[in-house]
Design a protein around this motif. Structure first.
Motif, PDB file in Angstrom:
ATOM      1  N   LYS A   1      13.733  67.425 110.219  1.00 33.48           N
ATOM      2  CA  LYS A   1      13.995  67.426 111.657  1.00 33.48           C
ATOM      3  C   LYS A   1      12.970  68.293 112.384  1.00 33.48           C
ATOM      4  O   LYS A   1      12.658  69.410 111.957  1.00 33.48           O
ATOM      5  N   GLY A   2      12.460  67.753 113.478  1.00 34.22           N
ATOM      6  CA  GLY A   2      11.471  68.473 114.263  1.00 34.22           C
ATOM      7  C   GLY A   2      10.048  68.295 113.760  1.00 34.22           C
ATOM      8  O   GLY A   2       9.094  68.698 114.433  1.00 34.22           O
ATOM      9  N   ARG A   3       9.890  67.705 112.584  1.00 32.99           N
ATOM     10  CA  ARG A   3       8.544  67.492 112.024  1.00 32.99           C
ATOM     11  C   ARG A   3       8.210  66.006 111.867  1.00 32.99           C
ATOM     12  O   ARG A   3       7.053  65.615 112.018  1.00 32.99           O
ATOM     13  N   PHE A   4       9.197  65.202 111.548  1.00 31.34           N
ATOM     14  CA  PHE A   4       8.992  63.773 111.324  1.00 31.34           C
ATOM     15  C   PHE A   4       9.571  62.980 112.497  1.00 31.34           C
ATOM     16  O   PHE A   4      10.622  63.345 113.049  1.00 31.34           O
ATOM     17  N   THR A   5       8.919  61.880 112.824  1.00 29.19           N
ATOM     18  CA  THR A   5       9.409  60.974 113.857  1.00 29.19           C
ATOM     19  C   THR A   5       9.305  59.545 113.356  1.00 29.19           C
ATOM     20  O   THR A   5       8.221  59.083 112.981  1.00 29.19           O
ATOM     21  N   MET A   6      10.444  58.875 113.363  1.00 35.36           N
ATOM     22  CA  MET A   6      10.493  57.480 112.926  1.00 35.36           C
ATOM     23  C   MET A   6      10.547  56.575 114.144  1.00 35.36           C
ATOM     24  O   MET A   6      11.190  56.902 115.146  1.00 35.36           O
ATOM     25  N   SER A   7       9.883  55.433 114.037  1.00 29.82           N
ATOM     26  CA  SER A   7       9.935  54.447 115.117  1.00 29.82           C
ATOM     27  C   SER A   7       9.891  53.045 114.523  1.00 29.82           C
ATOM     28  O   SER A   7       9.542  52.857 113.362  1.00 29.82           O
ATOM     29  N   ARG A   8      10.259  52.092 115.361  1.00 27.86           N
ATOM     30  CA  ARG A   8      10.229  50.696 114.941  1.00 27.86           C
ATOM     31  C   ARG A   8       9.677  49.825 116.056  1.00 27.86           C
ATOM     32  O   ARG A   8       9.875  50.143 117.238  1.00 27.86           O
ATOM     33  N   ARG A   9       8.987  48.782 115.698  1.00 33.48           N
ATOM     34  CA  ARG A   9       8.499  47.791 116.659  1.00 33.48           C
ATOM     35  C   ARG A   9       8.899  46.431 116.125  1.00 33.48           C
ATOM     36  O   ARG A   9       8.157  45.818 115.355  1.00 33.48           O
ATOM     37  N   ASP A  10      10.058  45.971 116.528  1.00 32.10           N
ATOM     38  CA  ASP A  10      10.595  44.733 115.974  1.00 32.10           C
ATOM     39  C   ASP A  10       9.703  43.535 116.289  1.00 32.10           C
ATOM     40  O   ASP A  10       9.577  42.617 115.469  1.00 32.10           O
ATOM     41  N   ALA A  11       9.087  43.528 117.467  1.00 29.87           N
ATOM     42  CA  ALA A  11       8.238  42.403 117.846  1.00 29.87           C
ATOM     43  C   ALA A  11       7.048  42.255 116.898  1.00 29.87           C
ATOM     44  O   ALA A  11       6.509  41.149 116.730  1.00 29.87           O
ATOM     45  N   GLU A  12       6.651  43.363 116.291  1.00 34.47           N
ATOM     46  CA  GLU A  12       5.532  43.342 115.349  1.00 34.47           C
ATOM     47  C   GLU A  12       6.007  43.407 113.904  1.00 34.47           C
ATOM     48  O   GLU A  12       5.188  43.433 112.990  1.00 34.47           O
ATOM     49  N   ASN A  13       7.315  43.488 113.728  1.00 35.53           N
ATOM     50  CA  ASN A  13       7.890  43.615 112.377  1.00 35.53           C
ATOM     51  C   ASN A  13       7.334  44.825 111.631  1.00 35.53           C
ATOM     52  O   ASN A  13       6.996  44.750 110.455  1.00 35.53           O
ATOM     53  N   MET A  14       7.275  45.934 112.352  1.00 38.46           N
ATOM     54  CA  MET A  14       6.721  47.158 111.803  1.00 38.46           C
ATOM     55  C   MET A  14       7.670  48.327 112.013  1.00 38.46           C
ATOM     56  O   MET A  14       8.426  48.370 112.982  1.00 38.46           O
ATOM     57  N   MET A  15       7.613  49.278 111.109  1.00 37.63           N
ATOM     58  CA  MET A  15       8.250  50.564 111.324  1.00 37.63           C
ATOM     59  C   MET A  15       7.294  51.654 110.839  1.00 37.63           C
ATOM     60  O   MET A  15       6.415  51.404 110.013  1.00 37.63           O
ATOM     61  N   TYR A  16       7.488  52.845 111.392  1.00 37.91           N
ATOM     62  CA  TYR A  16       6.544  53.924 111.172  1.00 37.91           C
ATOM     63  C   TYR A  16       7.277  55.228 110.899  1.00 37.91           C
ATOM     64  O   TYR A  16       8.429  55.416 111.305  1.00 37.91           O
ATOM     65  N   LEU A  17       6.559  56.127 110.249  1.00 37.12           N
ATOM     66  CA  LEU A  17       7.056  57.485 110.061  1.00 37.12           C
ATOM     67  C   LEU A  17       5.893  58.437 110.314  1.00 37.12           C
ATOM     68  O   LEU A  17       4.969  58.516 109.507  1.00 37.12           O
ATOM     69  N   GLN A  18       5.925  59.096 111.455  1.00 37.18           N
ATOM     70  CA  GLN A  18       4.925  60.101 111.773  1.00 37.18           C
ATOM     71  C   GLN A  18       5.378  61.428 111.176  1.00 37.18           C
ATOM     72  O   GLN A  18       6.461  61.917 111.507  1.00 37.18           O
ATOM     73  N   MET A  19       4.557  61.992 110.318  1.00 37.01           N
ATOM     74  CA  MET A  19       4.917  63.220 109.617  1.00 37.01           C
ATOM     75  C   MET A  19       3.942  64.318 110.014  1.00 37.01           C
ATOM     76  O   MET A  19       2.737  64.206 109.748  1.00 37.01           O
ATOM     77  N   ASN A  20       4.447  65.330 110.665  1.00 35.86           N
ATOM     78  CA  ASN A  20       3.633  66.468 111.112  1.00 35.86           C
ATOM     79  C   ASN A  20       4.055  67.740 110.377  1.00 35.86           C
ATOM     80  O   ASN A  20       5.158  67.817 109.821  1.00 35.86           O
ATOM     81  N   ASN A  21       3.178  68.727 110.413  1.00 35.93           N
ATOM     82  CA  ASN A  21       3.462  70.014 109.782  1.00 35.93           C
ATOM     83  C   ASN A  21       3.977  69.834 108.350  1.00 35.93           C
ATOM     84  O   ASN A  21       5.013  70.401 107.969  1.00 35.93           O
ATOM     85  N   LEU A  22       3.263  69.059 107.607  1.00 44.00           N
ATOM     86  CA  LEU A  22       3.700  68.732 106.246  1.00 44.00           C
ATOM     87  C   LEU A  22       3.709  69.965 105.357  1.00 44.00           C
ATOM     88  O   LEU A  22       2.870  70.871 105.498  1.00 44.00           O
TER      89      LEU A  22
END
Length: 122
Positions: free
Chosen positions: A64-85
């Motif tokens: 929490k506070g470091r990772f951000t998940m998102s989805r783009r259904d129109a592109e059939n994609m999902m993402y995980l932005q990972m910061n301060n690893l």
């Protein structure tokens, strides 16, 4: 549904990576989407999840506070932005889906990608 995760690699502590997961065979619109990880010698754990009718993610406390998940259904994609690893984030990361899911239970996901290795080390 076929899932392909990518974006892993070797990064120093404090660095960032962005994982992507491409879906094919069906639209992601009807699926809960989740990221999971498995570190060496440990059980696979859920990292984050967005249920099928939402854009809001839930996270395991350790990211929490470091990772951000998102989805783009129109592109059939999902993402995980990972910061301060951190070194403890080192694991194989998997994307997975569950049709009509409101949660992402580890033993209840319908489809899994093959995983991408994330290594955090100096």
């Amino acid at each position: 549904v076929q899932l392909q995760a990518s974006g892993g690699g070797l990064v120093q502590p404090g660095g960032s990576l962005r994982l992507s997961c491409a879906a094919s065979g069906s639209t992601l619109e009807y699926y809960a989407v989740g990221w999971f990880r498995q570190a060496p010698g440990k059980e696979r754990e859920a990292v984050s999840c967005i249920h099928y009718s939402s854009d809001s993610a839930v996270y395991v406390d350790s990211v929490k506070g470091r990772f951000t998940m998102s989805r783009r259904d129109a592109e059939n994609m999902m993402y995980l932005q990972m910061n301060n690893l951190r070194p403890e984030d080192t694991a194989v990361y998997y994307c997975a889906t569950r049709k009509w899911g409101s949660k992402c239970p580890l033993d209840g996901m319908d489809y899994w990608g093959k995983g991408t290795q994330v290594t955090v080390s100096s």
